[in-house]
Design an enzyme around this catalytic site. Structure first.
Site, short mmCIF file in Angstrom:
data_model
loop_
_atom_site.label_atom_id
_atom_site.label_comp_id
_atom_site.label_asym_id
_atom_site.label_seq_id
_atom_site.Cartn_x
_atom_site.Cartn_y
_atom_site.Cartn_z
N GLY A 180 54.31 72.99 59.40
CA GLY A 180 53.64 72.08 60.22
C GLY A 180 54.67 71.61 61.21
N HIS A 214 55.90 61.71 61.62
CA HIS A 214 56.63 61.83 62.96
C HIS A 214 55.79 61.13 64.12
CE1 HIS A 214 59.43 64.91 61.94
NE2 HIS A 214 58.65 65.78 61.18
N CYS A 237 62.23 69.60 56.99
CA CYS A 237 61.73 69.45 58.39
C CYS A 237 62.31 70.14 59.34
CB CYS A 237 62.03 67.93 58.62
SG CYS A 237 61.45 67.26 60.25
N LEU A 238 61.76 70.57 60.26
CA LEU A 238 62.20 71.62 61.39
C LEU A 238 63.23 70.90 62.09
CD1 LEU A 238 58.90 73.42 62.48
CD2 LEU A 238 60.76 74.41 61.09
N HIS A 285 53.61 63.93 56.28
CA HIS A 285 54.92 64.42 56.86
C HIS A 285 54.69 64.43 58.25
CE1 HIS A 285 58.99 66.32 57.03
NE2 HIS A 285 58.57 66.59 58.22
N GLU A 286 53.94 64.97 58.89
CA GLU A 286 53.67 64.97 60.21
C GLU A 286 53.14 63.70 60.79
OE1 GLU A 286 55.02 67.52 61.32
OE2 GLU A 286 54.83 68.89 59.74
N GLN A 311 58.10 66.21 67.84
CA GLN A 311 59.24 66.90 67.48
C GLN A 311 59.58 67.80 68.82
OE1 GLN A 311 57.58 68.24 63.71
NE2 GLN A 311 59.80 68.47 63.32
NI NI Z 1 59.21 67.34 60.07
#
Ligand code: NI
Length: 176
Positions: free
Chosen positions: A46, A137, A91-92, A133-134, A51
């Site tokens: 995701g 963000h 998380c990326l 989660h997204e 991000q």
């Molecule tokens: Ni993340």
């Protein structure tokens, strides 16, 4: 399509609150495609527009094993949530950190797809985790902020010391 740069915690731009998308046009579709390519390359399951320093209310998710089930959510809104579930997340934007986070077990969201059509989706399990989660963000929140103060300060210290991109992403786990 092009690969976008993923912001790394504690970059202050990760705390921007994303703006609503007024119209799902070709520019937005290009961003969705670029975000998808960036997510697949990372690899992650995701990615939120925040991000990649595009503070718009857009998220892309693909939790399939085959990596060909892309779901795009424009202007997602949570319309219902129930239950509690705890699951390990990564998380990326926080490479290499995996921690258990408690969230709603089931969520219903309303959003627009890449063609600008409204849809409603009820999600459970991994998809519910990803969506929450997204969506965090988009509010400028990173998952580590849901952890204990002690864990947060340890992670912060590690990332300040090692600097941007110094941490290699871990084995392929749940990176969002
Ligand atoms: Ni993340």
């Amino acid at each position: 399509m092009s690969l976008l740069t993923i912001l790394c915690y504690p970059d202050p731009r990760l705390h921007q609150v994303a703006r609503k998308v007024e119209r799902v046009d070709d520019e937005i579709r290009k961003l969705i495609n670029d975000m998808a390519e960036t997510m697949y390359a990372a690899p992650g399951v995701g990615l939120a527009a925040t991000q990649v320093d595009a503070p718009l209310r857009i998220i892309v998710i693909d939790i399939s094993e085959s990596r060909d089930q892309l779901q795009a959510f424009v202007n997602p809104e949570r319309v219902a949530a129930s239950g509690v579930a705890e699951r390990e997340e990564g998380c990326l934007s926080v490479p290499g950190v995996y921690e258990k986070v408690r969230r709603a077990e089931r969520v219903t969201v309303r959003a627009l797809d890449a063609a600008g059509r409204p849809f409603t989706l009820e999600a459970t399990d991994l998809l519910a985790v990803c969506i929450q989660h997204e969506m965090d963000h988009l509010e400028g929140k990173v998952f580590v902020e849901k952890l204990s103060r002690l864990k947060q300060s340890r992670i912060l210290a590690r990332f300040r010391k090692q600097g941007r991109r110094a941490v290699e992403p871990g084995p392929r786990r749940l990176a969002l």
